[in-house]
Design a protein around this motif. Structure first.
Motif, PDB file in Angstrom:
ATOM      1  N   ALA A  67      -4.251  -2.753   6.765  1.00  0.00           N
ATOM      2  CA  ALA A  67      -3.205  -1.799   6.562  1.00  0.00           C
ATOM      3  C   ALA A  67      -3.495  -0.558   6.292  1.00  0.00           C
ATOM      4  O   ALA A  67      -4.547  -0.495   5.438  1.00  0.00           O
ATOM      5  CB  ALA A  67      -1.903  -2.337   5.755  1.00  0.00           C
ATOM      6  N   PRO A  68      -2.933   0.642   6.577  1.00  0.00           N
ATOM      7  CA  PRO A  68      -3.650   1.836   6.168  1.00  0.00           C
ATOM      8  C   PRO A  68      -3.265   1.962   4.652  1.00  0.00           C
ATOM      9  O   PRO A  68      -2.105   1.557   4.116  1.00  0.00           O
ATOM     10  CB  PRO A  68      -2.256   2.863   6.799  1.00  0.00           C
ATOM     11  N   GLY A  69      -4.423   2.465   4.134  1.00  0.00           N
ATOM     12  CA  GLY A  69      -4.669   2.837   2.649  1.00  0.00           C
ATOM     13  C   GLY A  69      -5.283   1.545   2.030  1.00  0.00           C
ATOM     14  O   GLY A  69      -5.595   1.740   0.938  1.00  0.00           O
ATOM     15  N   ALA A  70      -5.484   0.530   2.855  1.00  0.00           N
ATOM     16  CA  ALA A  70      -6.075  -0.819   1.879  1.00  0.00           C
ATOM     17  C   ALA A  70      -7.489  -0.604   1.847  1.00  0.00           C
ATOM     18  O   ALA A  70      -8.254  -1.522   1.071  1.00  0.00           O
ATOM     19  CB  ALA A  70      -5.816  -1.994   2.945  1.00  0.00           C
ATOM     20  N   GLY A  71      -8.037   0.484   2.467  1.00  0.00           N
ATOM     21  CA  GLY A  71      -9.513   0.696   2.276  1.00  0.00           C
ATOM     22  C   GLY A  71      -9.784   1.572   0.812  1.00  0.00           C
ATOM     23  O   GLY A  71     -11.138   1.409   0.790  1.00  0.00           O
ATOM     24  N   MET A  72      -8.932   1.600   0.235  1.00  0.00           N
ATOM     25  CA  MET A  72      -8.971   2.521  -1.014  1.00  0.00           C
ATOM     26  C   MET A  72      -8.812   1.543  -2.042  1.00  0.00           C
ATOM     27  O   MET A  72      -7.632   0.899  -1.915  1.00  0.00           O
ATOM     28  CB  MET A  72      -8.441   3.865  -1.172  1.00  0.00           C
ATOM     29  N   PHE A  97       0.858  -1.330  -0.091  1.00  0.00           N
ATOM     30  CA  PHE A  97      -0.023   0.023   0.047  1.00  0.00           C
ATOM     31  C   PHE A  97       0.808   1.343   0.058  1.00  0.00           C
ATOM     32  O   PHE A  97       0.829   2.032   0.812  1.00  0.00           O
ATOM     33  CB  PHE A  97      -1.041  -0.234   1.339  1.00  0.00           C
ATOM     34  N   THR A  98       1.865   1.195  -0.946  1.00  0.00           N
ATOM     35  CA  THR A  98       2.620   2.435  -1.233  1.00  0.00           C
ATOM     36  C   THR A  98       2.252   3.202  -2.436  1.00  0.00           C
ATOM     37  O   THR A  98       1.827   2.328  -3.287  1.00  0.00           O
ATOM     38  CB  THR A  98       4.201   2.097  -1.000  1.00  0.00           C
ATOM     39  N   ALA A  99       2.854   4.213  -2.561  1.00  0.00           N
ATOM     40  CA  ALA A  99       2.558   4.984  -4.182  1.00  0.00           C
ATOM     41  C   ALA A  99       3.351   4.059  -5.169  1.00  0.00           C
ATOM     42  O   ALA A  99       2.859   3.900  -6.351  1.00  0.00           O
ATOM     43  CB  ALA A  99       3.200   6.448  -4.223  1.00  0.00           C
ATOM     44  N   SER A 100       4.745   3.581  -4.853  1.00  0.00           N
ATOM     45  CA  SER A 100       5.348   2.896  -5.802  1.00  0.00           C
ATOM     46  C   SER A 100       4.712   1.443  -5.962  1.00  0.00           C
ATOM     47  O   SER A 100       4.685   1.179  -7.384  1.00  0.00           O
ATOM     48  CB  SER A 100       6.822   2.756  -5.221  1.00  0.00           C
ATOM     49  N   ALA A 101       4.285   0.667  -5.103  1.00  0.00           N
ATOM     50  CA  ALA A 101       3.734  -0.356  -5.389  1.00  0.00           C
ATOM     51  C   ALA A 101       2.277  -0.265  -6.257  1.00  0.00           C
ATOM     52  O   ALA A 101       1.892  -0.818  -7.181  1.00  0.00           O
ATOM     53  CB  ALA A 101       3.275  -1.109  -4.443  1.00  0.00           C
ATOM     54  N   LEU A 110     -10.664  -0.792 -13.278  1.00  0.00           N
ATOM     55  CA  LEU A 110     -11.322  -1.858 -12.877  1.00  0.00           C
ATOM     56  C   LEU A 110     -11.293  -1.479 -11.038  1.00  0.00           C
ATOM     57  O   LEU A 110     -10.184  -1.227 -10.842  1.00  0.00           O
ATOM     58  CB  LEU A 110     -10.992  -3.234 -12.999  1.00  0.00           C
ATOM     59  N   VAL A 111     -12.434  -1.396 -10.505  1.00  0.00           N
ATOM     60  CA  VAL A 111     -12.526  -1.005  -9.058  1.00  0.00           C
ATOM     61  C   VAL A 111     -13.230  -2.272  -8.423  1.00  0.00           C
ATOM     62  O   VAL A 111     -14.352  -2.689  -8.978  1.00  0.00           O
ATOM     63  CB  VAL A 111     -13.191   0.129  -9.085  1.00  0.00           C
ATOM     64  N   ARG A 130       0.724  -2.370 -15.023  1.00  0.00           N
ATOM     65  CA  ARG A 130       0.478  -3.864 -15.527  1.00  0.00           C
ATOM     66  C   ARG A 130      -1.053  -4.110 -15.332  1.00  0.00           C
ATOM     67  O   ARG A 130      -1.498  -5.246 -15.912  1.00  0.00           O
ATOM     68  CB  ARG A 130       1.282  -5.001 -14.585  1.00  0.00           C
ATOM     69  N   GLN A 131      -1.949  -3.003 -15.345  1.00  0.00           N
ATOM     70  CA  GLN A 131      -3.287  -3.142 -15.429  1.00  0.00           C
ATOM     71  C   GLN A 131      -3.901  -4.318 -14.394  1.00  0.00           C
ATOM     72  O   GLN A 131      -4.650  -4.942 -15.083  1.00  0.00           O
ATOM     73  CB  GLN A 131      -3.803  -3.429 -17.032  1.00  0.00           C
ATOM     74  N   VAL A 132      -3.371  -4.188 -13.346  1.00  0.00           N
ATOM     75  CA  VAL A 132      -3.768  -5.160 -12.190  1.00  0.00           C
ATOM     76  C   VAL A 132      -4.504  -4.132 -11.253  1.00  0.00           C
ATOM     77  O   VAL A 132      -4.048  -3.201 -10.697  1.00  0.00           O
ATOM     78  CB  VAL A 132      -2.782  -6.145 -11.771  1.00  0.00           C
ATOM     79  N   ALA A 133      -5.736  -4.472 -10.812  1.00  0.00           N
ATOM     80  CA  ALA A 133      -6.595  -3.699  -9.743  1.00  0.00           C
ATOM     81  C   ALA A 133      -6.087  -4.385  -8.438  1.00  0.00           C
ATOM     82  O   ALA A 133      -6.074  -5.453  -8.391  1.00  0.00           O
ATOM     83  CB  ALA A 133      -8.066  -3.947 -10.198  1.00  0.00           C
ATOM     84  N   ARG A 134      -5.980  -3.501  -7.511  1.00  0.00           N
ATOM     85  CA  ARG A 134      -5.756  -3.757  -6.114  1.00  0.00           C
ATOM     86  C   ARG A 134      -7.229  -3.550  -5.482  1.00  0.00           C
ATOM     87  O   ARG A 134      -7.896  -2.533  -5.543  1.00  0.00           O
ATOM     88  CB  ARG A 134      -4.782  -2.922  -5.299  1.00  0.00           C
ATOM     89  N   VAL A 135      -7.576  -4.651  -4.475  1.00  0.00           N
ATOM     90  CA  VAL A 135      -8.734  -4.620  -3.841  1.00  0.00           C
ATOM     91  C   VAL A 135      -8.815  -3.428  -2.884  1.00  0.00           C
ATOM     92  O   VAL A 135      -8.090  -3.010  -2.210  1.00  0.00           O
ATOM     93  CB  VAL A 135      -9.304  -5.841  -3.280  1.00  0.00           C
TER      94      VAL A 135
END
Length: 242
Positions: A166-171, A143-147, A178-179, A154-159
């Motif tokens: 962890a902080p930031g995982a809620g967005m 959950f970092t800007a670089s990740a 894709l959301v 790579r056009q992969v969505a993160r849930v």
């Protein structure tokens, strides 16, 4: 704006049974009211191709499944040297045909972000799956800007997960095309209902996320108490009137 709303599994609790058709099998009745579902049983075991074909045949043309990758891939091999297992999964999921909307990769909380490992894994996926890959990591390093930029490239969505591990995982992160929200229930995980006020906030967040024309998913995983189906129906009603 199209939002795919559903639950983890297609159980219809007694409390909301009267909101679904009486006739038909469980999945057929579920798919008459909700437009998507997560198959979580694939995390634990393989299914026959004919089983997936039967499930696809029970749903309307615009219905979509997300399938969770097996734990042998995510938790035992930890995304490494799993081309054989990915090939098995891809072969099995062909039974869903065009109903397969996403492949969900939920990694264990201990698995840190690693470009080499994740890149090799995604390369293997790209050659096997036409459906988008969605990843639900739980280690803080994801959950970092670089990740986030790396996944987006790579056009992969993160849930976007609730509760956030962890902080930031809620967005949502990664690809903005894709959301994907996975709502596990909070404060009591897998059990707590969200209720109207929180659902309104969730809907606003879903609508604001991603780019114009993005595909949006909301999956309720608060199934232990039967709350998921009621929350999904309520959010679907709100989305139709938004």
């Amino acid at each position: 704006m199209r939002i795919r709303i559903g639950t983890a599994g297609w159980a219809i609790p007694a409390a909301v049974r009267d909101r679904f058709p009486v006739a038909g099998g469980g999945l057929e009745r579920y798919a008459a009211r909700l437009g998507a579902v997560e198959i979580n049983s694939t995390f634990y075991r393989r299914h026959r191709v004919s089983t997936f074909e039967r499930w696809a045949a029970a749903t309307p043309a615009d219905f979509r499944f997300a399938a969770k990758a097996p734990r042998q891939i995510t938790h035992r091999r930890k995304l490494e040297n799993c081309e054989d297992l990915l090939a098995e999964l891809a072969a099995d999921l062909k039974g869903l045909g065009d109903r397969l909307g996403a492949v969900l990769i939920q990694t264990p909380p201990s698995l840190a972000f690693d470009e080499t490992r994740t890149g090799s894994f995604l390369d293997a996926c790209r050659g096997l799956f036409e459906a988008p890959i969605v990843i639900e990591p739980r280690h803080a390093s994801w959950f970092t800007a670089s990740a986030d930029h790396w996944l987006a490239a790579r056009q992969v969505a993160r849930v976007a997960a609730d509760p956030e591990p962890a902080p930031g995982a809620g967005m949502p992160g990664g690809s903005r095309g894709l959301v994907y929200f996975r709502l596990h229930g909070s404060p009591e995980m897998y059990r707590s209902a969200y209720g109207r006020d929180r659902l309104e906030v969730i809907l606003q967040g879903v609508m604001a996320a991603g780019e114009a024309g993005a595909e949006r998913w909301v999956v309720f995983d608060n199934t232990a108490s039967g709350a998921a189906a009621a929350d999904a129906l309520a959010l679907a009603r709100m989305a139709r009137s938004a």
